[in-house]
Design a protein around this motif. Sequence first.
Motif, PDB file in Angstrom:
ATOM      1  N   SER A   1      -6.592   7.573   1.796  1.00  0.00           N
ATOM      2  CA  SER A   1      -6.064   8.456   0.748  1.00  0.00           C
ATOM      3  C   SER A   1      -6.110   7.778  -0.615  1.00  0.00           C
ATOM      4  O   SER A   1      -6.397   8.423  -1.636  1.00  0.00           O
ATOM      5  CB  SER A   1      -4.640   8.888   1.085  1.00  0.00           C
ATOM      6  N   SER A   2      -5.847   6.479  -0.654  1.00  0.00           N
ATOM      7  CA  SER A   2      -5.920   5.751  -1.918  1.00  0.00           C
ATOM      8  C   SER A   2      -7.351   5.729  -2.446  1.00  0.00           C
ATOM      9  O   SER A   2      -7.587   5.890  -3.650  1.00  0.00           O
ATOM     10  CB  SER A   2      -5.409   4.319  -1.744  1.00  0.00           C
TER      11      SER A   2
ATOM     12  N   ARG B   1      -3.345   5.363   4.722  1.00  0.00           N
ATOM     13  CA  ARG B   1      -2.945   4.739   3.455  1.00  0.00           C
ATOM     14  C   ARG B   1      -4.177   4.284   2.676  1.00  0.00           C
ATOM     15  O   ARG B   1      -4.305   4.563   1.481  1.00  0.00           O
ATOM     16  CB  ARG B   1      -2.030   3.551   3.750  1.00  0.00           C
ATOM     17  N   GLU B   2      -5.098   3.630   3.360  1.00  0.00           N
ATOM     18  CA  GLU B   2      -6.292   3.119   2.690  1.00  0.00           C
ATOM     19  C   GLU B   2      -7.221   4.257   2.265  1.00  0.00           C
ATOM     20  O   GLU B   2      -7.735   4.283   1.145  1.00  0.00           O
ATOM     21  CB  GLU B   2      -7.011   2.146   3.638  1.00  0.00           C
TER      22      GLU B   2
ATOM     23  N   VAL C   1      -1.840   5.713  10.578  1.00  0.00           N
ATOM     24  CA  VAL C   1      -1.202   5.856   9.271  1.00  0.00           C
ATOM     25  C   VAL C   1      -1.633   4.725   8.349  1.00  0.00           C
ATOM     26  O   VAL C   1      -1.764   4.922   7.129  1.00  0.00           O
ATOM     27  CB  VAL C   1       0.331   5.910   9.417  1.00  0.00           C
ATOM     28  N   GLY C   2      -1.873   3.551   8.905  1.00  0.00           N
ATOM     29  CA  GLY C   2      -2.417   2.463   8.098  1.00  0.00           C
ATOM     30  C   GLY C   2      -3.773   2.826   7.523  1.00  0.00           C
ATOM     31  O   GLY C   2      -4.074   2.549   6.352  1.00  0.00           O
TER      32      GLY C   2
ATOM     33  N   SER D   1       1.610   4.107  -4.307  1.00  0.00           N
ATOM     34  CA  SER D   1       1.410   2.962  -3.433  1.00  0.00           C
ATOM     35  C   SER D   1       2.679   2.643  -2.652  1.00  0.00           C
ATOM     36  O   SER D   1       2.634   2.360  -1.451  1.00  0.00           O
ATOM     37  CB  SER D   1       0.968   1.748  -4.257  1.00  0.00           C
TER      38      SER D   1
ATOM     39  N   GLU E   1       3.586   3.907   6.135  1.00  0.00           N
ATOM     40  CA  GLU E   1       3.001   2.995   7.118  1.00  0.00           C
ATOM     41  C   GLU E   1       4.082   2.215   7.850  1.00  0.00           C
ATOM     42  O   GLU E   1       4.008   2.012   9.063  1.00  0.00           O
ATOM     43  CB  GLU E   1       2.034   2.025   6.433  1.00  0.00           C
TER      44      GLU E   1
ATOM     45  N   LEU F   1       3.100   5.267   0.111  1.00  0.00           N
ATOM     46  CA  LEU F   1       2.196   5.073   1.244  1.00  0.00           C
ATOM     47  C   LEU F   1       2.612   3.872   2.092  1.00  0.00           C
ATOM     48  O   LEU F   1       2.505   3.901   3.324  1.00  0.00           O
ATOM     49  CB  LEU F   1       0.759   4.896   0.747  1.00  0.00           C
ATOM     50  N   ARG F   2       3.097   2.812   1.444  1.00  0.00           N
ATOM     51  CA  ARG F   2       3.586   1.656   2.194  1.00  0.00           C
ATOM     52  C   ARG F   2       4.799   2.038   3.036  1.00  0.00           C
ATOM     53  O   ARG F   2       4.958   1.563   4.167  1.00  0.00           O
ATOM     54  CB  ARG F   2       3.934   0.499   1.253  1.00  0.00           C
TER      55      ARG F   2
END
Length: 318
Positions: free
Chosen positions: A122-123, A119-120, A115-116, A69, A76, A72-73
């Motif tokens: 891929s999680s 992040r969502e 990319v935002g 996490s 982003e 990924l943050r």
Amino acid sequence: MVIHLIFLLTQTLILIVLSIPSLINTSQLDYDTLVFKQCDLTDTNILQKTTKYRNYLNQSLLIRAQAVSSFLRKLESESSRSKFYKTLVGNEEHAVSGWFQCREDYPSEICHRCVGDLREISSRLCGNATSARVHLRGCHLKYEIELVGTPSAQANNHHNYKLFETPEHGLIHKICEGATAEIFAGFEEMRTEALTAAETGVVDGHGFYEDSYKLLHVVAQCDGHVKACDCGECISAAAAAAAEECRWSIAGQIYLEGCYVGYTYYPHEIPDESYHEEGTKANTGKSLAIVVGVVAALVFVGIIFMFLKSLRRKGDDC
């Protein structure tokens, strides 16, 4: 009063006209469509071999999820400043190394949004995978997790250097679509020539190429850490894969380790628009341009009307 109103209307018209290109370009971009994903879910076996107590497994998964996490943050956050970024994020037990990359010709704001979404997505799709690769139309990411406590991790200073080495250009994913092009004379030769031009173009274009060749539109891009000469070799390998895997497809996308190539064949003529492969989005851009043009015309007519009205009043005063 009238002069001030005319001035405001003129400014509004200028702003509308200046905003047309950005509105059209943004509306054409199908950046958030999922192209493919790859998730390595062999993590449980790895953790079971390295944990002394089975009930420690859930805690290890939680710690690793926190590391992913944070990674990924970080991606982003950096996407608002760069279109390629690689990093290492670690905690007391796990290190996550990887990168993101956006399509070079897309605006920075679209890169950040993309990319935002990565992040969502891929999680949600890859969960607790030890490695993941997720490609959207406008951007992609790749990461791997390494247990910090292992001897190999300590020897490499907790950094997965293999992730950033020159790739072997193996085939990752392919998309061959559209009707057969066998009936179009000279198609194979045209595609070979177009993709050969892309091989040179990515070297001159610092890893990115987009252009039209005769009746073909081609896009090619290498991962940001791939050197120029290796980039050209990768695109050459992708061209060979396209000829073999998508021989008679009028549209194809080849994804290799290190690069990708996409082409679209237009039997009659290439549309005079950017981002050719997003046809529906391009139509949306046309519609938006028409609407904005009508609004601009109405504002202009309003300016003329107010000006004529002010002249009539001055005539009445005389």
